[in-house]
Design a protein around this motif. Sequence first.
Motif, PDB file in Angstrom:
ATOM      1  N   ALA A  23       0.827  -1.209   0.000  1.00 56.24           N
ATOM      2  CA  ALA A  23       0.000   0.000   0.000  1.00 56.24           C
ATOM      3  C   ALA A  23       0.855   1.249   0.000  1.00 56.24           C
ATOM      4  N   ASN A  24       1.964   1.217   0.760  1.00 58.66           N
ATOM      5  CA  ASN A  24       2.825   2.393   0.837  1.00 58.66           C
ATOM      6  C   ASN A  24       3.600   2.611  -0.450  1.00 58.66           C
ATOM      7  N   THR A  25       3.901   1.504  -1.149  1.00 62.11           N
ATOM      8  CA  THR A  25       4.680   1.633  -2.377  1.00 62.11           C
ATOM      9  C   THR A  25       3.891   2.349  -3.462  1.00 62.11           C
ATOM     10  N   GLY A  26       2.587   2.152  -3.523  1.00 64.23           N
ATOM     11  CA  GLY A  26       1.795   2.755  -4.577  1.00 64.23           C
ATOM     12  C   GLY A  26       1.750   1.846  -5.793  1.00 64.23           C
ATOM     13  N   ASN A  27       0.897   2.179  -6.734  1.00 60.77           N
ATOM     14  CA  ASN A  27       0.715   1.351  -7.918  1.00 60.77           C
ATOM     15  C   ASN A  27       1.599   1.847  -9.053  1.00 60.77           C
ATOM     16  N   VAL A  28       2.335   0.930  -9.650  1.00 64.16           N
ATOM     17  CA  VAL A  28       3.130   1.246 -10.828  1.00 64.16           C
ATOM     18  C   VAL A  28       2.252   1.051 -12.053  1.00 64.16           C
ATOM     19  N   THR A  29       2.186   2.059 -12.910  1.00 68.44           N
ATOM     20  CA  THR A  29       1.352   2.014 -14.106  1.00 68.44           C
ATOM     21  C   THR A  29       2.203   1.723 -15.336  1.00 68.44           C
ATOM     22  N   LEU A  30       1.819   0.693 -16.056  1.00 65.40           N
ATOM     23  CA  LEU A  30       2.395   0.415 -17.376  1.00 65.40           C
ATOM     24  C   LEU A  30       1.460   1.023 -18.409  1.00 65.40           C
ATOM     25  N   TYR A  31       1.993   1.833 -19.317  1.00 66.65           N
ATOM     26  CA  TYR A  31       1.161   2.507 -20.312  1.00 66.65           C
ATOM     27  C   TYR A  31       1.907   2.563 -21.639  1.00 66.65           C
ATOM     28  N   GLY A  32       1.192   2.947 -22.670  1.00 66.01           N
ATOM     29  CA  GLY A  32       1.866   3.064 -23.955  1.00 66.01           C
ATOM     30  C   GLY A  32       0.958   3.562 -25.067  1.00 66.01           C
ATOM     31  N   ILE A  33       1.577   3.833 -26.203  1.00 65.59           N
ATOM     32  CA  ILE A  33       0.888   4.234 -27.430  1.00 65.59           C
ATOM     33  C   ILE A  33       1.545   3.495 -28.590  1.00 65.59           C
ATOM     34  N   VAL A  34       0.723   2.896 -29.451  1.00 66.49           N
ATOM     35  CA  VAL A  34       1.222   2.317 -30.698  1.00 66.49           C
ATOM     36  C   VAL A  34       0.525   3.058 -31.844  1.00 66.49           C
ATOM     37  N   ASP A  35       1.309   3.698 -32.685  1.00 70.47           N
ATOM     38  CA  ASP A  35       0.795   4.608 -33.707  1.00 70.47           C
ATOM     39  C   ASP A  35       1.609   4.406 -34.978  1.00 70.47           C
ATOM     40  N   ALA A  36       0.947   4.054 -36.061  1.00 70.44           N
ATOM     41  CA  ALA A  36       1.633   3.863 -37.340  1.00 70.44           C
ATOM     42  C   ALA A  36       0.763   4.401 -38.468  1.00 70.44           C
ATOM     43  N   TYR A  37       1.396   4.801 -39.561  1.00 72.98           N
ATOM     44  CA  TYR A  37       0.661   5.389 -40.670  1.00 72.98           C
ATOM     45  C   TYR A  37       1.365   5.119 -41.994  1.00 72.98           C
ATOM     46  N   VAL A  38       0.575   5.181 -43.060  1.00 73.87           N
ATOM     47  CA  VAL A  38       1.106   5.135 -44.427  1.00 73.87           C
ATOM     48  C   VAL A  38       1.251   6.568 -44.911  1.00 73.87           C
ATOM     49  N   GLN A  39       2.392   6.869 -45.481  1.00 76.52           N
ATOM     50  CA  GLN A  39       2.691   8.225 -45.936  1.00 76.52           C
ATOM     51  C   GLN A  39       3.109   8.193 -47.414  1.00 76.52           C
ATOM     52  N   VAL A  40       2.511   9.069 -48.199  1.00 76.03           N
ATOM     53  CA  VAL A  40       2.900   9.247 -49.593  1.00 76.03           C
ATOM     54  C   VAL A  40       3.263  10.711 -49.777  1.00 76.03           C
ATOM     55  N   ALA A  41       4.490  10.967 -50.225  1.00 74.13           N
ATOM     56  CA  ALA A  41       4.972  12.334 -50.424  1.00 74.13           C
ATOM     57  C   ALA A  41       5.456  12.491 -51.855  1.00 74.13           C
ATOM     58  N   ASN A  42       5.076  13.606 -52.466  1.00 78.19           N
ATOM     59  CA  ASN A  42       5.461  13.870 -53.853  1.00 78.19           C
ATOM     60  C   ASN A  42       6.182  15.205 -53.952  1.00 78.19           C
ATOM     61  N   GLY A  43       7.423  15.166 -54.455  1.00 75.92           N
ATOM     62  CA  GLY A  43       8.201  16.365 -54.721  1.00 75.92           C
ATOM     63  C   GLY A  43       8.885  16.205 -56.062  1.00 75.92           C
ATOM     64  N   GLN A  44      10.235  16.248 -56.083  1.00 79.71           N
ATOM     65  CA  GLN A  44      10.976  15.903 -57.280  1.00 79.71           C
ATOM     66  C   GLN A  44      10.722  14.442 -57.650  1.00 79.71           C
ATOM     67  N   SER A  45      10.556  13.616 -56.613  1.00 80.23           N
ATOM     68  CA  SER A  45      10.213  12.206 -56.793  1.00 80.23           C
ATOM     69  C   SER A  45       9.074  11.868 -55.841  1.00 80.23           C
ATOM     70  N   THR A  46       8.589  10.636 -55.911  1.00 79.29           N
ATOM     71  CA  THR A  46       7.508  10.202 -55.025  1.00 79.29           C
ATOM     72  C   THR A  46       8.038   9.175 -54.034  1.00 79.29           C
ATOM     73  N   LEU A  47       7.639   9.332 -52.788  1.00 79.85           N
ATOM     74  CA  LEU A  47       8.077   8.447 -51.714  1.00 79.85           C
ATOM     75  C   LEU A  47       6.854   7.851 -51.024  1.00 79.85           C
TER      76      LEU A  47
END
Length: 357
Positions: A23-47
């Motif tokens: 009780a004195n130690t307190g609760n340790v919280t495990l947390y996180g974020i998983v975030d991913a995306y598809v990216q298309v970029a066009n300039g001199q070339s396309t990526l």
Amino acid sequence: MKLHPFAIGAIALASAAGANAQANTGNVTLYGIVDAYVQVANGQSTLSRVQSGGLSGSRFGLKATEDLGNGLRALFQIESGINLDDGTNGQGAFWGRQAFVGLATPYGQLTLGRQYGSVYTLSSEFSVFSNNSTGPSTAVIGGFGGYEPVRGGTTGATGNGGPARVNNSVKYESPSFNGFKAGGLVGMGEVSGSTTKTRLADVYGRYTAGPFDAMVSLVDDRVASTALDVRTVSAAAAYSFGDARVTGGVISVNDRGTANADGQGWWVGGDYRVGLNLFKAQYVENKVKNGEGKTRAIGAGYQYDLSKRTNLYSSLTYFKNEGAGYTDRWASSLPAGLTSSSDRNITEVVGGIRHSF
């Protein structure tokens, strides 16, 4: 097997002691974020590529507090960045996002370790596209003489991360006085005989009252061995009314070294929520003071909340780079060949998913 009454009593006392310690130690919280995306970029070339951290940087972490009584609390937080697209660590270190321990008292909070600098907080929390690597984000602002006030870099006084994340740092933040908090951070350069010539100093103030929120920041970064001497002044504000919010800010970099690579950036944006839908738009401008170099970015984004923890998102942004001798900018690091001297502008389309736990 029968137990002697004394043995039963000893076990009961040990169990009670263990429960009390838990009780004195307190609760340790495990947390996180998983975030991913598809990216298309066009300039001199396309990526085309899959990237990590479109809305929020992917991460996992541990944090906890312990109530010590009399208004005193111990606390810690360790947080590891993840490049979700290839499984590697972010920020160049395992606990690269944050790693600190400290005490919270009625007179303020004191922490030691690797911690966020104020310019990172300001450019993230007062921007509808934050300071991540997609859209017209505040990550576009910087790159003056190689100094990155928002993304962070390896040229500052405390190495990897400064001034966005500051190594070897001691940080104090005051309690709230009618909505106003002030704080200060010192990143120690840890160089013998160079206490004042190699260090990062960071002071800030923030006022929050109802729908209004504002923050100012001053960061002074010096490295004697490289003659780096940069001062960054930033200010931002946000105002909410109903389901809408408007934000804006400015970051000014004063290079007091021999390169004199000054620069300034500013942004204005807003978002509007309709049920599970969030619409947002932002304009960002990044300009070299002693030259013609300039990047302008304008874009719109959309987010749909599948639940409180899972979101779909997309954005469309146009980046315009102009000015002779100016290093082209993008919300993330610029891949070789994406722009050229004859085609320096970039159109970016993004679609991704974020889940928090």
